[in-house]
Design a protein around this motif. Sequence first.
Motif, mmCIF file in Angstrom:
data_model
loop_
_atom_site.group_PDB
_atom_site.id
_atom_site.type_symbol
_atom_site.label_atom_id
_atom_site.label_comp_id
_atom_site.label_asym_id
_atom_site.label_seq_id
_atom_site.Cartn_x
_atom_site.Cartn_y
_atom_site.Cartn_z
ATOM 1 N N THR A 1 -20.574 -3.119 15.378
ATOM 2 C CA THR A 1 -21.326 -4.355 15.596
ATOM 3 C C THR A 1 -20.682 -5.480 14.795
ATOM 4 N N PRO A 2 -20.455 -6.641 15.397
ATOM 5 C CA PRO A 2 -19.796 -7.723 14.663
ATOM 6 C C PRO A 2 -20.691 -8.344 13.599
ATOM 7 N N TRP A 3 -20.102 -9.220 12.822
ATOM 8 C CA TRP A 3 -20.797 -9.917 11.757
ATOM 9 C C TRP A 3 -21.836 -10.875 12.342
ATOM 10 N N ASP A 4 -22.835 -11.226 11.559
ATOM 11 C CA ASP A 4 -23.922 -12.090 12.039
ATOM 12 C C ASP A 4 -23.407 -13.453 12.495
ATOM 13 N N ASP A 5 -22.349 -13.957 11.883
ATOM 14 C CA ASP A 5 -21.840 -15.279 12.238
ATOM 15 C C ASP A 5 -20.659 -15.223 13.207
ATOM 16 N N TRP A 6 -20.480 -14.090 13.845
ATOM 17 C CA TRP A 6 -19.364 -13.890 14.770
ATOM 18 C C TRP A 6 -19.604 -14.619 16.094
ATOM 19 N N ILE A 7 -18.539 -15.095 16.700
ATOM 20 C CA ILE A 7 -18.572 -15.600 18.072
ATOM 21 C C ILE A 7 -17.590 -14.780 18.890
ATOM 22 N N SER A 8 -18.006 -14.347 20.056
ATOM 23 C CA SER A 8 -17.135 -13.522 20.886
ATOM 24 C C SER A 8 -15.928 -14.331 21.345
ATOM 25 N N THR A 9 -14.751 -13.723 21.269
ATOM 26 C CA THR A 9 -13.510 -14.390 21.638
ATOM 27 C C THR A 9 -12.990 -13.854 22.968
ATOM 28 N N ARG A 10 -12.000 -14.528 23.493
ATOM 29 C CA ARG A 10 -11.416 -14.099 24.769
ATOM 30 C C ARG A 10 -10.815 -12.708 24.659
ATOM 31 N N TYR A 11 -10.297 -12.355 23.479
ATOM 32 C CA TYR A 11 -9.696 -11.032 23.296
ATOM 33 C C TYR A 11 -10.766 -9.956 23.195
ATOM 34 N N GLU A 12 -11.887 -10.272 22.562
ATOM 35 C CA GLU A 12 -12.986 -9.316 22.529
ATOM 36 C C GLU A 12 -13.529 -9.091 23.941
ATOM 37 N N GLN A 13 -13.682 -10.173 24.701
ATOM 38 C CA GLN A 13 -14.188 -10.038 26.060
ATOM 39 C C GLN A 13 -13.254 -9.199 26.928
ATOM 40 N N LYS A 14 -11.955 -9.332 26.722
ATOM 41 C CA LYS A 14 -11.000 -8.502 27.455
ATOM 42 C C LYS A 14 -11.180 -7.033 27.092
ATOM 43 N N ALA A 15 -11.381 -6.750 25.800
ATOM 44 C CA ALA A 15 -11.600 -5.364 25.371
ATOM 45 C C ALA A 15 -12.852 -4.789 26.004
ATOM 46 N N ILE A 16 -13.914 -5.588 26.078
ATOM 47 C CA ILE A 16 -15.158 -5.124 26.684
ATOM 48 C C ILE A 16 -14.953 -4.831 28.166
ATOM 49 N N ARG A 17 -14.270 -5.742 28.864
ATOM 50 C CA ARG A 17 -14.018 -5.534 30.299
ATOM 51 C C ARG A 17 -13.207 -4.266 30.545
#
Length: 234
Positions: free
Chosen positions: A204-220
Amino acid sequence: MTDDINSTPERRNFYGRHHGKTLRPSQKAYLAEDLEPLRPANTSQTDNPQRAVIDPATLFNDTRPLWLEIGFGGGEHLVHMAALNPQVGIIGCEPFVNGVAMLLGKIRAANVNNLRVHPEDVRDLFDILPDACIAKTFLNYPDPWPKARHHRRRFVTPNHLLPLARVMIPGAEFRVATDIDDYVRQTLEEVPPAGFTLINQSATPWDDWISTRYEQKAIREGRPQHYLTFQRNG
């Protein structure tokens, strides 16, 4: 007399290419108009060839805390952190020109003024920053260099981690986010001996995290995400 060139260890890049697809006219304008005012002075090989140590207070003309993001990609996280923490000065390092152009567009849109952009290798900064001046560092979805023979190019090796540890304040936080299991393995092996203690490892990311394009690619693509937090030893 020692030959300085021959005595300098070989620098293996921990990042890939410098240029991607052709920039849009607006992105070319960002680079032409916005980059120089945000570029920290006396940090590159060109404007500080003697690699003289700088006073960190000159980066923002005050003594605010300094944070560092190594490889900011498209700049989402960097701008997000700047907006959340206006009392902090954040330096973003990224040699990929397309990423720099994307960041500059986001800076315009967000109207944040507590960022400096070093569009080159972060090791240029390590050369000229004094000891214990960085209060927090982010390494988000770094180039994984997946082939075993390229693992020594990853950022999480002593050649990169020891200079990072030197410039970080004791007690400072070092965050690493990745979707590569073997990068986690190497991070857990290499970071503590460089002078850090693991304080949290989570999916789980940090409380102040914002999802990035690279994280979204990993999720996809179905790869699990890993978020590791280290603290610089005192």
